[in-house]
Design a protein around this motif. Sequence first.
Motif, short mmCIF file in Angstrom:
data_model
loop_
_atom_site.label_atom_id
_atom_site.label_comp_id
_atom_site.label_asym_id
_atom_site.label_seq_id
_atom_site.Cartn_x
_atom_site.Cartn_y
_atom_site.Cartn_z
N LYS A 278 -55.33 -48.84 59.28
CA LYS A 278 -54.00 -48.06 60.13
C LYS A 278 -53.14 -48.14 58.66
O LYS A 278 -52.77 -46.68 59.01
CB LYS A 278 -53.71 -48.34 61.01
N ARG A 279 -52.70 -48.45 58.42
CA ARG A 279 -51.30 -48.86 57.58
C ARG A 279 -51.60 -48.23 56.03
O ARG A 279 -50.58 -47.42 55.76
CB ARG A 279 -51.44 -50.33 57.13
N TYR A 280 -52.99 -48.08 55.73
CA TYR A 280 -53.78 -47.31 54.83
C TYR A 280 -53.28 -45.86 54.47
O TYR A 280 -52.80 -45.01 54.06
CB TYR A 280 -55.34 -47.47 54.70
N ARG A 281 -53.75 -45.35 55.85
CA ARG A 281 -53.40 -44.17 56.42
C ARG A 281 -51.78 -43.49 56.50
O ARG A 281 -51.44 -42.84 56.09
CB ARG A 281 -53.43 -43.82 58.05
N THR A 282 -51.60 -44.73 56.53
CA THR A 282 -49.45 -44.11 57.12
C THR A 282 -48.94 -44.92 56.34
O THR A 282 -47.89 -44.16 56.26
CB THR A 282 -49.29 -44.73 58.46
N GLU A 284 -47.50 -44.27 53.24
CA GLU A 284 -46.47 -42.70 52.14
C GLU A 284 -45.81 -42.85 53.59
O GLU A 284 -44.21 -42.58 53.18
CB GLU A 284 -47.56 -41.81 52.21
N ALA A 285 -46.08 -42.11 54.70
CA ALA A 285 -44.90 -41.42 55.53
C ALA A 285 -44.11 -42.98 55.57
O ALA A 285 -43.07 -42.81 56.12
CB ALA A 285 -45.81 -40.78 56.66
N ASP A 286 -44.78 -43.57 55.78
CA ASP A 286 -44.06 -45.23 56.58
C ASP A 286 -42.66 -44.83 55.84
O ASP A 286 -42.02 -46.04 55.26
CB ASP A 286 -44.27 -46.00 56.29
#
Length: 332
Positions: A278-282, A284-286
């Motif tokens: 989940k962290r991997y997917r978000t 950049e936006a984070d």
Amino acid sequence: MQYAAALLTDPAFRPDAVPLYERSMMQLFAGLRASPQSVLRAEGVPFIFSGDQRRVGFPADLEAALAPDRGTVVKRLTPLLAHEFLEVSLVGDIRVLEAQTLLANTLGALPERAAEPELAGPILPRFAANGAKAAFTYDGHDAGSRVSLYWPVRDGVERPKALALHLMTSVLDILAREDVREAGGLSYSPQASWQLDSSLGYRGLIALSADSDSARSHEVVEALSALLERVAQTAPSDDLLERARQPVMEQLGRWRDSNQGWLFGMLEGLSHAPERLKRYRTVEADYRAVTAKQVQDAAIWLLKTGAPIEIVVSPISIEDDATKEAKAPDSP
């Protein structure tokens, strides 16, 4: 895969590996007193981690490194190779059915192994006390000193604060170059680093370090310390924050495009750590969502945790060549 299976079931343990290992250990320890960086690794790291030698990656002295004889090594490794947990990752243009068949005919055909690693749990770091100071020396010609300040993050933080701390560190890295190197002329290579482990709840270290003239170490300590105070007092400008964000985003891009990123970001997330996926997917936006105020708040929070762990590595003698020449007796 056939070769890997053979190594696990019939390891060679060739005797000529022993002198090669001993030679490499002797070369390693011979160089540990030769530079500020090597002394920091060998003596400074155990100091930071309250004597935990596992953080160094090699024994505390040469005698301990050479102690295991070949028989002891063979006795220790053989059962691990034969029965310990094994994880295999294949990267490339390989069909799933082809990979399954390949594994079944090689490693999958070996006797049953442990289902989980023997040491599956994370090892929590044990840091020295805030404000602890250590001074080490290295041998040989005066090549300057190494000054390092470490702020431990002991209890872990939530992910948004960890990302703010990361961007705060990137801001400090820019300020170190501008203030300590360009304006102050105290060091050619000041830098900041962020070493927080997500698997440990974002525990770890925020560090500021610099090489310097050995006679100006105290000035460098003060200059580095002032950087964190500066960010805590004034939030970074929009321009500075974007300059700090850019290298972080570029590093993320390189990571995502690498085999290592796929192995530890995607595949390990799918098999062991779904929260990592989940962290991997978000991610950049984070990072793009972190504000200047959050970066300032992170600096304020870090200052409140206490004074940094301070390590200075200096030459065993700071006499320069001119001083030695002046003290030498006159030639006949």
